[in-house]
Write a protein that holds these residues in place. Structure first.
Motif, PDB file in Angstrom:
ATOM      1  N   GLU A 177       0.806  -1.221   0.000  1.00  0.00           N
ATOM      2  CA  GLU A 177       0.000   0.000   0.000  1.00  0.00           C
ATOM      3  C   GLU A 177       0.840   1.273   0.000  1.00  0.00           C
ATOM      4  O   GLU A 177       0.304   2.375  -0.134  1.00  0.00           O
ATOM      5  CB  GLU A 177      -0.934   0.011   1.218  1.00  0.00           C
ATOM      6  N   ASP A 178       2.148   1.145   0.158  1.00  0.00           N
ATOM      7  CA  ASP A 178       3.014   2.325   0.164  1.00  0.00           C
ATOM      8  C   ASP A 178       3.290   2.852  -1.241  1.00  0.00           C
ATOM      9  O   ASP A 178       3.875   3.923  -1.395  1.00  0.00           O
ATOM     10  CB  ASP A 178       4.358   1.997   0.834  1.00  0.00           C
ATOM     11  N   TRP A 179       2.865   2.103  -2.264  1.00  0.00           N
ATOM     12  CA  TRP A 179       3.204   2.436  -3.645  1.00  0.00           C
ATOM     13  C   TRP A 179       1.972   2.797  -4.462  1.00  0.00           C
ATOM     14  O   TRP A 179       0.872   2.312  -4.204  1.00  0.00           O
ATOM     15  CB  TRP A 179       3.907   1.254  -4.312  1.00  0.00           C
ATOM     16  N   GLU A 180       2.187   3.632  -5.473  1.00  0.00           N
ATOM     17  CA  GLU A 180       1.143   3.972  -6.439  1.00  0.00           C
ATOM     18  C   GLU A 180       1.577   3.481  -7.811  1.00  0.00           C
ATOM     19  O   GLU A 180       2.643   3.862  -8.312  1.00  0.00           O
ATOM     20  CB  GLU A 180       0.908   5.481  -6.479  1.00  0.00           C
ATOM     21  N   LYS A 196       4.168   6.667  -2.471  1.00  0.00           N
ATOM     22  CA  LYS A 196       3.203   7.701  -2.121  1.00  0.00           C
ATOM     23  C   LYS A 196       3.825   8.651  -1.098  1.00  0.00           C
ATOM     24  O   LYS A 196       4.435   8.218  -0.120  1.00  0.00           O
ATOM     25  CB  LYS A 196       1.945   7.068  -1.542  1.00  0.00           C
ATOM     26  N   ALA A 197       3.646   9.949  -1.313  1.00  0.00           N
ATOM     27  CA  ALA A 197       4.322  10.955  -0.496  1.00  0.00           C
ATOM     28  C   ALA A 197       3.949  10.865   0.978  1.00  0.00           C
ATOM     29  O   ALA A 197       4.801  11.004   1.859  1.00  0.00           O
ATOM     30  CB  ALA A 197       4.024  12.351  -1.029  1.00  0.00           C
ATOM     31  N   LEU A 201       6.810   7.168   1.269  1.00  0.00           N
ATOM     32  CA  LEU A 201       7.883   8.159   1.303  1.00  0.00           C
ATOM     33  C   LEU A 201       7.960   8.833   2.669  1.00  0.00           C
ATOM     34  O   LEU A 201       9.046   9.190   3.139  1.00  0.00           O
ATOM     35  CB  LEU A 201       7.669   9.200   0.202  1.00  0.00           C
ATOM     36  N   HIS A 202       6.822   8.981   3.316  1.00  0.00           N
ATOM     37  CA  HIS A 202       6.800   9.545   4.668  1.00  0.00           C
ATOM     38  C   HIS A 202       7.583   8.658   5.635  1.00  0.00           C
ATOM     39  O   HIS A 202       8.364   9.154   6.460  1.00  0.00           O
ATOM     40  CB  HIS A 202       5.351   9.694   5.135  1.00  0.00           C
ATOM     41  N   GLU A 203       7.398   7.344   5.528  1.00  0.00           N
ATOM     42  CA  GLU A 203       8.139   6.426   6.393  1.00  0.00           C
ATOM     43  C   GLU A 203       9.640   6.530   6.139  1.00  0.00           C
ATOM     44  O   GLU A 203      10.447   6.454   7.073  1.00  0.00           O
ATOM     45  CB  GLU A 203       7.663   4.990   6.163  1.00  0.00           C
ATOM     46  N   MET A 204      10.021   6.695   4.884  1.00  0.00           N
ATOM     47  CA  MET A 204      11.437   6.840   4.546  1.00  0.00           C
ATOM     48  C   MET A 204      12.004   8.134   5.125  1.00  0.00           C
ATOM     49  O   MET A 204      13.088   8.147   5.728  1.00  0.00           O
ATOM     50  CB  MET A 204      11.609   6.840   3.023  1.00  0.00           C
TER      51      MET A 204
END
Length: 239
Positions: A177-180, A196-197, A201-204
């Motif tokens: 679910e982290d990807w689009e 996804k931002a 990406l927020h977790e990164m």
């Protein structure tokens, strides 16, 4: 040109890394990459071939080269990682420090169960993949200092400028679910997935391993949080 180097103030020694990989090992890998790029770039200049980055046809080709060089160095730094021997195999680094049984040749096309680390490099503010990375992802942002900072002159960067710099190294565990997904139907591009931002990406961005202040990006409260996280390890930075 000037040899790039990792500045200690931009290193987060409290960053979380998987499978026993340590922050100094990441720093060592990048320093080794810097030495390689510097020597090759100087040779190209001395022989009149132009700068090293000019030999690549496209920016994504540079990103692939950067990620491959650093993936190789991570395997050399950490004895429990083995390079995936299959071209475009997933993940890039196979963790061999537990009881999981990898193929004898360590060539893995796609592993849903085996432990490993995928490595991506990009000049942009996000990361792309041809599949959704489900597991640990180490992302590298870099910049090519190809031109001067003059707004009116399209001139080469000064010789005292590093030819390339790693501006940010981020790491986190991803899920589907982290990807689009981006379908390339109707174009000459390939299908890709983008982080996804406000999710992956927020977790990164919450877990920088190395981060120049110029690489901190985001919006609103998220950006403020990234700045505060950066200030915790960079004594020269204030929010």
């Amino acid at each position: 040109m000037k040899r790039p180097e990792v500045q200690e103030r931009f290193v987060n020694h409290d960053a979380e890394l998987p499978y026993g990989l340590e922050v100094p090992q990441v720093v060592n890998a990048i320093e080794s990459f810097y030495e390689y790029w510097h020597e090759v770039n100087e040779w190209h200049l001395e022989e009149g071939y132009g700068r090293f980055h000019e030999q690549f046809r496209a920016n994504n080709a540079i990103g692939g080269f950067v990620s491959h060089r650093l993936t190789t160095r991570f395997a050399e730094e950490s004895p429990d990682f083995v390079l995936n021997r299959l071209d475009d195999g997933y993940p890039d680094l196979l963790y061999d420090g537990n009881d999981h049984e990898w193929p004898d040749n360590y060539a893995v096309k796609d592993s849903d169960n085996g432990p490993g680390l995928e490595v991506k490099a990009s000049m942009g503010n996000t990361f792309y993949a041809h599949h959704n990375v489900e597991g640990w992802l180490l992302g590298i942002h870099y910049r090519i200092n190809a031109r001067s900072e003059s707004p009116t002159e399209d001139a080469p960067a000064p010789d005292d400028t590093p030819p390339i710099e790693v501006t940010q190294v981020l790491c986190a565990s991803m899920d589907h679910e982290d990807w689009e997904y981006r379908d390339a139907e109707g174009s000459n591009r390939t299908n890709t997935s983008e982080l996804k931002a406000k999710v992956g990406l927020h977790e990164m961005r919450k877990n920088p391993v190395i981060e120049m202040e110029s690489a901190i990006t985001g919006v609103g409260d998220l950006l403020q949080g990234y700045k505060q996280a950066h200030a915790e390890f960079d004594s020269g930075y204030s929010v």
